[in-house]
Write a protein that holds these residues in place. Structure first.
Motif, short mmCIF file in Angstrom:
data_model
loop_
_atom_site.label_atom_id
_atom_site.label_comp_id
_atom_site.label_asym_id
_atom_site.label_seq_id
_atom_site.Cartn_x
_atom_site.Cartn_y
_atom_site.Cartn_z
N VAL A 561 0.84 -1.20 0.00
CA VAL A 561 0.00 0.00 0.00
C VAL A 561 0.87 1.25 0.00
O VAL A 561 0.58 2.24 -0.70
N GLY A 562 1.96 1.25 0.78
CA GLY A 562 2.83 2.42 0.82
C GLY A 562 3.49 2.69 -0.52
O GLY A 562 3.62 3.85 -0.93
N LEU A 565 0.92 4.29 -2.74
CA LEU A 565 0.67 5.68 -2.36
C LEU A 565 1.80 6.58 -2.81
O LEU A 565 1.57 7.70 -3.32
N ALA A 568 1.53 7.07 -6.51
CA ALA A 568 0.39 7.94 -6.82
C ALA A 568 0.73 9.40 -6.59
O ALA A 568 0.32 10.28 -7.37
N LEU A 569 1.47 9.70 -5.54
CA LEU A 569 1.84 11.10 -5.27
C LEU A 569 2.78 11.63 -6.35
O LEU A 569 2.64 12.78 -6.80
N MET A 589 -5.28 8.79 -9.64
CA MET A 589 -4.88 8.57 -8.25
C MET A 589 -5.60 7.36 -7.66
O MET A 589 -4.99 6.50 -7.01
N LEU A 593 -3.90 3.78 -6.43
CA LEU A 593 -4.03 3.30 -5.06
C LEU A 593 -4.59 1.88 -5.03
O LEU A 593 -4.25 1.10 -4.14
#
Length: 636
Positions: A561-562, A565, A568-569, A589, A593
């Protein structure tokens, strides 16, 4: 629509003709008796020819106008893009349906001319032929969808390959089993996938290609979502296969268990100088220990540790329609074959006489539908025995008269299944005559009844009970289904305390294999990793990761998940620099995710810098002014 179909008539006729010939020839992989009488276990050639033909037809229909250079002219005609897309969809489906429906009849006509086993009035295998070739429908829609995307040619082929893997592999795995393929899930799965990609193709064909404008924001979001879903599916399969390979490698790196004297030792085979291998004993930390002085006891039995490794689902094979029992038996005393068709009719086929009808007695009566026939006897002399699993009745094939004769099992016993038994020399010595004479070679096929086993010897049933084989003096129990860290308990003789050991990566090779497997788990889609953490078991490794099941390693799920993320950023920053629409930034985004790294790759190729480049001139500019001086004489 009729005008557009008339324009497409050249490629419609060519693909239909070539497709019909291809599928008909693929069906002729088997003889008439196997296709339309007995039934083939798999139609391997038909299955693969169908999906390949479907992809080719779909790609041809999508890119025919672009190859000819007439696509831009069509966009200028007074026809809505939706009607053009619908006409193209109808054209592809017409070719696919015609090839699929008519191919069995084309093969039937070919067998009429070239197959000596042809029999009039038998078309019992049509259903299985159409079901085996249903991949042409989903393959055609995948090709039409990928070919209609407003992206580069190479990227279209990549998306088509990804969509194929995301459709065919899961459907084959979910519909298949150890025995036969479930027909309804297999057919409905391919039709459902065809419907999804057909809808995506229609939406993609309505987006006018323009490399200088972002196509996802111009109505291409549904098509982009389906493309991302296809890439996610194949990415998950590849990551699962990669992880499974390294987990299997980890099991191979772990030391093996051997009995030695009164105990159990851990043994590893290591490569020594000159390419030779040597056997070393290791301790609980899997490090080599020095051999004690004195005589070295020999290694005893090898203790097999139960494995959690499963057969990979990452393969595409034809559906299996028939189970373990065969419907035909070949090469008996009369030099031919005997088999039973779907209706229970019996047939013989020999090189000299060809195909002939037989059955029970002189009247050649048919056996009950669903009856099976298998060889019973030694490898040197096989005899055909037919059985009805429903009633438990058995028949013996008289090779001299070439008819089936009722041969019931003794004492009213009923048939259960056919089995093979190869006795050891010690077991062979316990058999009485004439039963011992029936097992003079490596073994023989026999009939498994409800009460006893039976062999056919000199035309008579001989019943016997299988000798009880000694159980292993030591049993190995695996404690836990974690593929990386698990315990093993070995129960010894006489009720001794069990020997225990916990397998966990200790050496650099073991840690390396475990680390690479966990790296593959990190790059899996976060949505599947989070959902798999709530599962209690991992029966499908490509869907539920065994490393994170039951919240086994929450840090591994958090890492997945990290990573999503973080990616995505970074992508949000890139799209903001392109001045992309806020709705599109939110779309990508959310996709990243849920999908992780493969969604980032899709965004990278779909949202190009050129499509978001600003080409408007800066402005507004002030009106031009004349600054030259005017003489006073001309001022008036």
């Amino acid at each position: 629509m009729i005008v557009v179909l008339r324009k497409d008539l050249p490629w419609l006729l060519v693909t239909f003709g070539l497709g019909l010939i291809t599928l008909s020839a693929a069906i002729c992989e088997h003889s008439f008796e196997r296709v339309f009488l007995v039934g083939a276990a798999r139609h391997e050639a038909l299955f693969h020819a169908a999906w390949i033909l479907g992809v080719v037809v779909g790609l041809t229909g999508a890119m025919f106008d672009q190859v000819l250079g007439t696509r831009e002219f069509l966009w200028q005609r007074p026809v809505s893009p939706a009607r053009l897309a619908l006409a193209r969809l109808v054209a592809v489906n017409l070719v696919v349906a015609a090839c699929l429906l008519l191919a069995p009849f084309g093969a039937w006509l070919g067998m009429l001319v070239f197959d000596d086993t042809f029999v009039w009035g038998h078309l019992d295998g049509l259903g299985e032929l159409w079901q085996s070739g249903i991949g042409i429908v989903s393959g055609a829609m995948i090709g039409l969808f990928a070919g209609s995307l407003p992206v580069g040619w190479l990227l279209r082929l990549v998306i088509a390959a990804a969509a194929f893997g995301a459709v065919f592999v899961p459907i084959g795995a979910l519909a298949g089993s150890d025995q036969v393929t479930a027909k309804a899930p297999f057919v409905l799965g391919h039709l459902g996938a065809a419907g999804l990609f057909a809808w995506g193709a229609v939406r993609a064909m309505q987006v006018q290609p323009d490399a200088d404008r972002p196509w996802v924001a111009r109505g291409g979001r549904p098509a982009a979502s389906i493309a991302v879903l296809a890439v996610l599916g194949t990415w998950t399969l590849v990551a699962s296969e990669f992880e499974s390979t390294w987990l299997h490698q980890l099991e191979g790196e772990y030391p093996e268990l051997f009995r030695r004297g009164d105990g159990v030792v851990l043994v590893r085979n290591e490569q020594a100088g000159g390419g030779e291998y040597r056997t070393v004993i290791v301790d609980e930390r899997h490090q080599e220990v020095a051999a004690p002085p004195g005589p070295k006891p020999a290694f005893g039995a090898h203790l097999q540790v139960p494995s959690t490794w499963r057969r990979s689902d990452f393969e595409v094979e034809a559906p299996l329609w028939l189970g373990r029992h065969s419907w035909w038996v070949g090469y008996f005393d009369f030099g031919g074959r005997v088999f039973i068709d779907r209706r229970g009719n019996c047939w013989t086929r020999s090189p000299g006489a060809g195909l002939r009808r037989t059955g029970v007695g002189a009247a050649h009566a048919a056996l009950p539908a669903g009856s099976v026939v298998l060889p019973v006897g030694t490898q040197q002399r096989l005899q055909a025995v037919a059985a009805d699993p429903a009633s438990g009745a058995t028949w013996w094939f008289d090779a001299a008269a070439q008819v089936f004769v009722p041969k019931p099992l003794p004492d009213g016993d009923r048939f259960v299944e056919f089995d093979y038994y190869g006795p050891s020399p010690a077991e062979l010595a316990t058999l009485a005559e004439p039963l011992r004479a029936a097992f003079t070679d490596s073994g023989r096929w026999l009939v498994h009844g409800q009460q006893r086993r039976y062999v056919l010897h000199e035309g008579q049933w001989l019943g016997f009970d299988l000798p009880r084989r000694n159980a292993s003096t030591a049993s190995v129990t695996r404690e836990g289904d974690d593929p990386v860290t698990f315990g093993v308990a070995v129960v010894g003789e006489g009720g001794a305390a069990p020997w225990r050991h916990t397998f966990t990566p200790q050496t650099w090779s073991e840690r390396g294999a475990a680390a690479i497997a966990m790296l593959a788990a990190v790059v899996r889609p976060p949505l599947l990793q989070v959902a798999g953490s709530f599962a209690s078991s991992s029966s499908r490794p490509w869907l539920v990761d065994a490393l994170v099941v039951s919240w086994r390693r929450p840090w591994l799920t958090a890492a997945s998940v990290g990573l999503a993320l973080l990616l995505a950023l970074f992508t949000r920053r890139r799209l903001s620099a392109y001045a992309a629409e806020p709705a599109m930034v939110r779309f990508w985004m959310l996709t990243m995710l849920l999908g992780g790294l493969p969604a980032v790759l899709c965004c990278e190729f779909f949202e190009t810098r050129r499509a978001h480049a600003r080409r408007a001139l800066p402005g507004p500019f002030p009106a031009p002014r004349i600054t030259s001086e005017v003489p006073p004489s001309d001022a008036g």
